[in-house]
Write a protein that holds these residues in place. Structure first.
Motif, PDB file in Angstrom:
ATOM      1  N   ASP A  11      39.394  10.475  22.879  1.00 42.05           N
ATOM      2  CA  ASP A  11      37.985  10.842  23.820  1.00 42.05           C
ATOM      3  C   ASP A  11      38.105  10.718  25.179  1.00 42.05           C
ATOM      4  O   ASP A  11      37.542  11.617  25.995  1.00 42.05           O
TER       5      ASP A  11
ATOM      6  N   ILE B 214      39.672  19.116  20.589  1.00 44.11           N
ATOM      7  CA  ILE B 214      39.932  18.299  19.578  1.00 44.11           C
ATOM      8  C   ILE B 214      41.034  18.970  18.676  1.00 44.11           C
ATOM      9  O   ILE B 214      40.706  20.140  18.335  1.00 44.11           O
TER      10      ILE B 214
ATOM     11  N   GLN C  81      37.220   7.120  12.428  1.00 44.53           N
ATOM     12  CA  GLN C  81      37.189   6.562  13.939  1.00 44.53           C
ATOM     13  C   GLN C  81      36.083   5.419  14.133  1.00 44.53           C
ATOM     14  O   GLN C  81      35.040   5.600  13.573  1.00 44.53           O
TER      15      GLN C  81
ATOM     16  N   GLU D 125      32.600  14.910  10.925  1.00 43.41           N
ATOM     17  CA  GLU D 125      32.810  15.677  12.133  1.00 43.41           C
ATOM     18  C   GLU D 125      32.182  17.153  11.981  1.00 43.41           C
ATOM     19  O   GLU D 125      32.479  17.772  10.749  1.00 43.41           O
TER      20      GLU D 125
END
Length: 286
Positions: free
Chosen positions: A152, A71, A118, A62
């Motif tokens: 998400d 987030i 993820q 990320e």
């Protein structure tokens, strides 16, 4: 019920039937607090045995800084810019190194890295563990944690968060575990601290574990159970307003080192850079 290991039961004073009852009571207590049976079926692991970049079949990067809202960890006024550069994250000599640096980069004064599984590995329930050594100093905030795989489309905290290990760099004898969900997130999360009587978390490796079943989450340091949570605990902590959201979705793994922000506070003149969170392995069982 707790019995001093050094105490001796007098066999005359306590007849056999009493001992049988006592053993039953102790066994029941242990079973109740350790609902998750020992799990030894290894389903996913990274032993970090190949030098270079982390395995792309296991880990995503990320990228960015605290301006990315919505987030967890990106809205905490943290100071780092997460990168995928080898200066911030690499595998070397059998360990993963996530290194925080004090440097000017993309408008920030610090860099670090945040890895996730993820869309690569996500699982509901099981045992998650990692062997980790952490850095030391004001402003460091390394963590080993899980996030619900629908964040998400179902924004945090509704997606759920399980923090297996969090550590504040200026408190080297303590770590803590936490769960977040609706009505118990952020400052209102449900958390517990584990402290070492002798030793520090920054000077040696320790194994951080979590066992997760439909109605209980247990947290361990070096196989010592110190935090056990159930739906009833969430109900009690939130006065009936919170929901146990840990039985209807898979979660993915995150490893990161944050710098500064609301929780750890910012580095000071005594904080040494660069330093790394050193990860020997991450393993998942069911």
């Amino acid at each position: 019920m707790k019995i001093n290991k050094d105490s001796k039961l007098n066999m005359v004073k306590y007849p056999p039937i009493f001992l049988l009852i006592l053993i039953c009571v102790l066994s029941c207590d242990l079973d109740e607090t350790q609902e998750v049976v020992t799990l030894d079926n290894l389903v996913w692991a990274d032993e970090f045995d190949t030098d270079g970049a982390p395995n792309p079949e296991h880990w995503n990067f990320e990228i960015g800084d605290g301006t990315k809202q919505g987030i967890p960890g990106w809205g905490n006024n943290e100071l780092q810019y997460y990168t995928d550069r080898p200066q911030n994250v690499k595998v070397e000599n059998g360990v993963l190194l996530i290194t925080a640096r004090q440097e000017s980069f993309e408008g920030n004064n610090y860099t670090s890295a945040r890895l996730t599984t993820q869309n690569l590995f996500e699982q509901k329930y099981g045992r998650y563990e990692a062997r980790i050594k952490v850095p030391y100093g004001k402003g460091y905030w390394p963590a080993f944690w899980l996030l619900g795989n629908d964040c998400d489309v179902n924004p945090w905290p509704a997606c759920g968060e399980i923090d297996i290990m969090e550590y504040l760099g200026d408190e080297p004898t303590s770590v803590f575990s936490t769960i977040h969900g609706p009505q118990y997130s952020g400052a209102e999360s449900i958390s517990k601290e584990f402290s070492l009587e002798n030793g520090r978390f920054d000077t040696d490796f320790h194994v951080y574990g979590m066992e997760w079943s439909p109605n209980r989450i247990n947290f361990y340091v070096d196989d010592v159970l110190y935090h056990s949570l159930t739906p009833e605990d969430v109900d009690e902590e939130t006065n009936g307003t919170g929901n146990w959201i840990f039985n209807d979705r898979a979660f993915y793994i995150i490893l990161n080192v944050a710098v500064g922000g609301n929780l750890p506070g910012n580095p000071n003149s005594e904080t040494v850079f660069p330093q790394s969170m050193v990860v020997d392995y991450v393993r998942v069982y069911n």
